[in-house]
Design a protein around this motif. Structure first.
Motif, short mmCIF file in Angstrom:
data_model
loop_
_atom_site.label_atom_id
_atom_site.label_comp_id
_atom_site.label_asym_id
_atom_site.label_seq_id
_atom_site.Cartn_x
_atom_site.Cartn_y
_atom_site.Cartn_z
N GLY A 110 1.07 -0.90 0.08
CA GLY A 110 -0.10 0.42 -0.45
C GLY A 110 1.25 1.16 0.06
O GLY A 110 2.52 1.26 0.58
N PHE A 111 0.60 2.29 -0.82
CA PHE A 111 1.10 3.78 -0.77
C PHE A 111 0.08 4.61 -0.59
O PHE A 111 -0.66 4.23 -0.42
CB PHE A 111 1.45 3.68 -2.33
N GLY A 112 1.41 5.43 1.06
CA GLY A 112 0.04 6.36 0.52
C GLY A 112 -1.07 6.92 1.51
O GLY A 112 -1.16 5.32 2.53
N PRO A 113 -1.16 7.83 1.84
CA PRO A 113 -2.91 7.30 3.02
C PRO A 113 -3.67 6.99 2.76
O PRO A 113 -5.23 6.31 3.46
CB PRO A 113 -2.65 8.68 3.44
N SER A 114 -4.06 6.56 1.14
CA SER A 114 -5.05 5.96 1.37
C SER A 114 -4.61 4.43 1.15
O SER A 114 -5.29 3.50 1.14
CB SER A 114 -5.44 6.32 -0.38
N GLY A 115 -3.26 3.90 0.87
CA GLY A 115 -3.16 2.32 1.08
C GLY A 115 -3.61 2.20 -0.22
O GLY A 115 -3.45 1.16 -0.59
N TYR A 116 -3.01 2.87 -1.32
CA TYR A 116 -3.58 2.73 -2.74
C TYR A 116 -2.33 1.45 -2.52
O TYR A 116 -0.93 1.46 -2.98
CB TYR A 116 -2.84 3.71 -4.29
N VAL A 117 -3.08 0.25 -3.69
CA VAL A 117 -2.31 -0.87 -3.78
C VAL A 117 -1.99 -0.76 -5.15
O VAL A 117 -2.07 -1.29 -6.64
CB VAL A 117 -3.08 -2.19 -3.42
N ALA A 118 -0.43 -1.32 -5.10
CA ALA A 118 0.87 -1.56 -6.46
C ALA A 118 1.58 -2.99 -5.69
O ALA A 118 2.03 -2.96 -4.52
CB ALA A 118 1.43 -0.28 -6.69
N MET A 119 2.58 -2.84 -7.06
CA MET A 119 4.09 -3.87 -6.44
C MET A 119 4.57 -2.76 -5.47
O MET A 119 4.87 -1.57 -5.93
CB MET A 119 4.63 -3.96 -7.16
N PRO A 120 5.91 -3.29 -4.19
CA PRO A 120 6.25 -2.39 -3.77
C PRO A 120 7.53 -2.36 -4.62
O PRO A 120 8.21 -0.30 -3.88
CB PRO A 120 7.79 -3.83 -2.36
N ASP A 121 8.22 -2.35 -5.42
CA ASP A 121 8.73 -2.02 -6.51
C ASP A 121 8.32 -0.66 -7.58
O ASP A 121 9.18 0.29 -7.96
CB ASP A 121 10.06 -2.20 -6.87
N SER A 122 7.35 -0.06 -7.54
CA SER A 122 6.66 0.83 -7.67
C SER A 122 6.83 2.02 -7.14
O SER A 122 6.45 2.95 -8.39
CB SER A 122 5.43 0.72 -8.30
N LYS A 123 7.20 2.52 -6.28
CA LYS A 123 8.32 3.82 -5.72
C LYS A 123 8.86 4.43 -6.82
O LYS A 123 8.74 5.47 -7.11
CB LYS A 123 9.06 3.88 -4.16
N PRO A 124 9.68 3.91 -7.67
CA PRO A 124 10.49 5.22 -8.79
C PRO A 124 10.01 5.67 -9.54
O PRO A 124 10.26 6.64 -10.03
CB PRO A 124 11.81 4.21 -9.07
N PHE A 125 8.82 4.70 -9.97
CA PHE A 125 7.92 5.10 -10.88
C PHE A 125 6.66 6.19 -10.52
O PHE A 125 6.93 7.51 -11.65
CB PHE A 125 6.97 3.68 -11.79
N PHE A 126 6.63 5.37 -9.53
CA PHE A 126 5.35 7.23 -8.60
C PHE A 126 6.64 7.78 -8.18
O PHE A 126 5.42 9.45 -8.38
CB PHE A 126 5.09 6.19 -7.31
N GLU A 127 7.77 8.68 -8.09
CA GLU A 127 7.78 9.93 -7.93
C GLU A 127 8.14 10.43 -9.55
O GLU A 127 8.04 11.57 -9.29
CB GLU A 127 9.54 9.34 -7.62
N GLU A 128 8.89 9.24 -10.84
CA GLU A 128 8.07 9.99 -11.70
C GLU A 128 7.14 11.10 -11.94
O GLU A 128 6.88 12.32 -12.36
CB GLU A 128 8.84 8.92 -12.91
N TYR A 129 5.75 10.28 -11.66
CA TYR A 129 4.93 10.43 -12.39
C TYR A 129 4.52 12.16 -11.12
O TYR A 129 3.73 12.70 -11.73
CB TYR A 129 3.65 10.03 -11.70
N TYR A 130 4.71 11.75 -9.44
CA TYR A 130 4.23 12.69 -8.83
C TYR A 130 5.03 14.17 -9.53
O TYR A 130 5.19 15.36 -9.10
CB TYR A 130 5.24 12.52 -7.62
N ASN A 131 6.36 14.07 -10.35
CA ASN A 131 6.89 15.12 -10.76
C ASN A 131 6.34 15.41 -12.29
O ASN A 131 7.39 16.24 -12.74
CB ASN A 131 8.80 14.74 -10.95
N THR A 132 5.18 15.05 -12.42
CA THR A 132 5.57 15.08 -13.75
C THR A 132 4.69 16.79 -14.37
O THR A 132 4.28 17.11 -13.71
CB THR A 132 4.01 14.69 -14.24
N PRO A 133 5.72 17.28 -15.46
CA PRO A 133 5.36 18.85 -15.45
C PRO A 133 4.10 19.08 -15.52
O PRO A 133 3.09 18.34 -16.41
CB PRO A 133 6.29 18.85 -16.80
N VAL A 134 2.96 20.00 -15.21
CA VAL A 134 2.16 20.11 -15.49
C VAL A 134 1.31 21.98 -15.87
O VAL A 134 2.81 23.07 -14.95
CB VAL A 134 0.84 20.49 -13.97
#
Length: 395
Positions: A90-114
């Motif tokens: 689980g990730f974050g306060p919601s416990g979003y379910v994904a693979m444990p090694d997804s974190k490096p990808f999530f960091e990329e998405y978190y830094n997506t230009p908007v």
């Protein structure tokens, strides 16, 4: 099982780092070395792109994975074999379910230009995502029905997190395979797209770029959880993610307990519900579109600052009727049955019925009792409620 994902974590970090490098400037060609925006097979030059501003300081993704263990992990591993070796967390306060090694990808998405002008469609799976994407794209592009004769994805939308939430074994099949559409969906960097960007994501808002709501437009659509549960059950079988012997009875329990990838349901929905009055957020219900498609097209148009004519509204309502959408090859994902990330069964459809109330054809009284009790507990005091059935003649 809990240790195997650590064994591969270095490789995954390298893969995510390469993904990030590609995102930050290197174009990834399709399997034949060409980039095709527009109709598949059409030879087209790279679209003109505005230069990206100097990147801001990268933000660390603030949540470490909390690996599932014990009975919770055993239940998910039995239901979803692709994740037995990699584990789940689980990730974050919601416990979003994904693979444990997804974190490096999530960091990329978190830094997506908007950018101002970008439009993000944010949903849970099976809530009317594709329907909303087509609606939003056509309105924003002034009812360009000819332009809509191109693949919704990857041509017109970027699927933000698809790479990071897909089992590594499936990613490798797609990377090494010969399916150009899948390769582009998984590996084309968002920076290769012309702006404004149209982005689809199933991530909860807290895992999206922090400046998203204050910068871009966000259209969020939700569907009643009983129908979502049925649709997601079939969807996961289509994508060969669910075990062949996974029963609906077992899946209902997993769904309620948030033990399905990209869930849990209510933390995702309620986070968006609390932001529904933000000027850059439009909160939609699948059931409202079913009951009054034309009226809700006009509502989305107003949110986007568009003023379609009555003739255009009529044409949009016809184009977006589920029976027409299901037969539209640019949006119906029929090609998916031949891809590396599905069962290969042409009888399993991405778009099935699109009905409100179909859950009644599948739930036993006990399943309905469990689901109803769960919904009542989660919705108490929120002001949120769902339409659970619509007469057939109104659909």
């Amino acid at each position: 099982m809990a240790s195997s994902w650590r064994t591969n974590s270095g490789a995954v970090r390298r893969e995510a780092a390469l993904f990030g490098l590609r995102r930050r400037g290197a174009a990834i060609a399709s399997s034949d070395g060409e980039r095709s925006y527009g109709r598949p097979g059409a030879e087209m030059a790279d679209p003109a792109r505005e230069p990206e501003p100097e990147p801001e300081e990268r933000l660390p993704f603030p949540w470490d994975p909390v690996p599932l263990t014990g009975e919770r992990l055993a239940r998910m591993a039995a239901a979803f074999p692709d994740y037995r070796e990699e584990g789940l967390a689980g990730f974050g306060p919601s416990g979003y379910v994904a693979m444990p090694d997804s974190k490096p990808f999530f960091e990329e998405y978190y830094n997506t230009p908007v950018h101002p002008g970008d439009i993000w469609v944010v949903t849970l799976p099976k809530c009317g995502t594709t329907w909303t994407q087509e609606l939003v794209w056509l309105l924003q592009n002034d009812c360009d029905f000819e332009g809509a004769k191109s693949m919704l994805m990857p041509d017109r939308y970027h699927f933000l997190e698809i790479t990071g939430v897909t089992a590594r074994s499936v990613r490798e099949k797609i990377r090494d395979g010969e399916d150009p559409l899948s390769r582009r969906i998984f590996f084309d960097p968002i920076e290769s797209r012309p702006r404004p960007w149209f982005v689809k994501t199933h991530l909860p808002l807290h895992m999206c770029p922090p400046k998203l709501l204050d910068t871009a437009k966000v259209v969020y659509i939700v569907r009643n959880p009983k129908d979502v549960c049925i649709s997601y059950y079939h969807h996961l079988h289509l994508y060969n993610e669910a075990a062949a012997d996974l029963t609906l009875e077992t899946f209902v329990d997993l769904f309620i307990d948030g033990l399905v990838t990209q869930l849990p349901f209510f933390p995702h929905v309620l986070e968006a519900w609390r932001q529904r009055h933000h000027p850059n957020m439009l909160f939609l219900f699948f059931e409202d579109l079913k009951k009054d498609l034309r009226g809700n097209i006009a509502r989305v148009a107003e949110f986007l600052g568009k003023t379609p004519t009555d003739e255009q509204l009529d044409k949009l309502a016809e184009h977006l009727h589920f029976s027409n959408l299901k037969n539209n090859p640019w949006v119906n994902w029929e090609w998916i049955s031949k891809s590396a990330w599905s069962t290969g069964d042409p009888n399993k459809k991405f778009m099935r019925k699109g009905k409100t109330g179909d859950w009644k054809n599948h739930f036993t009284p006990e399943m309905d009792r469990k689901m109803t009790g769960w919904m009542e507990r989660e919705l108490e005091g929120t002001g949120l409620s769902f339409v659970l059935d619509i007469p057939e003649e109104q659909q």
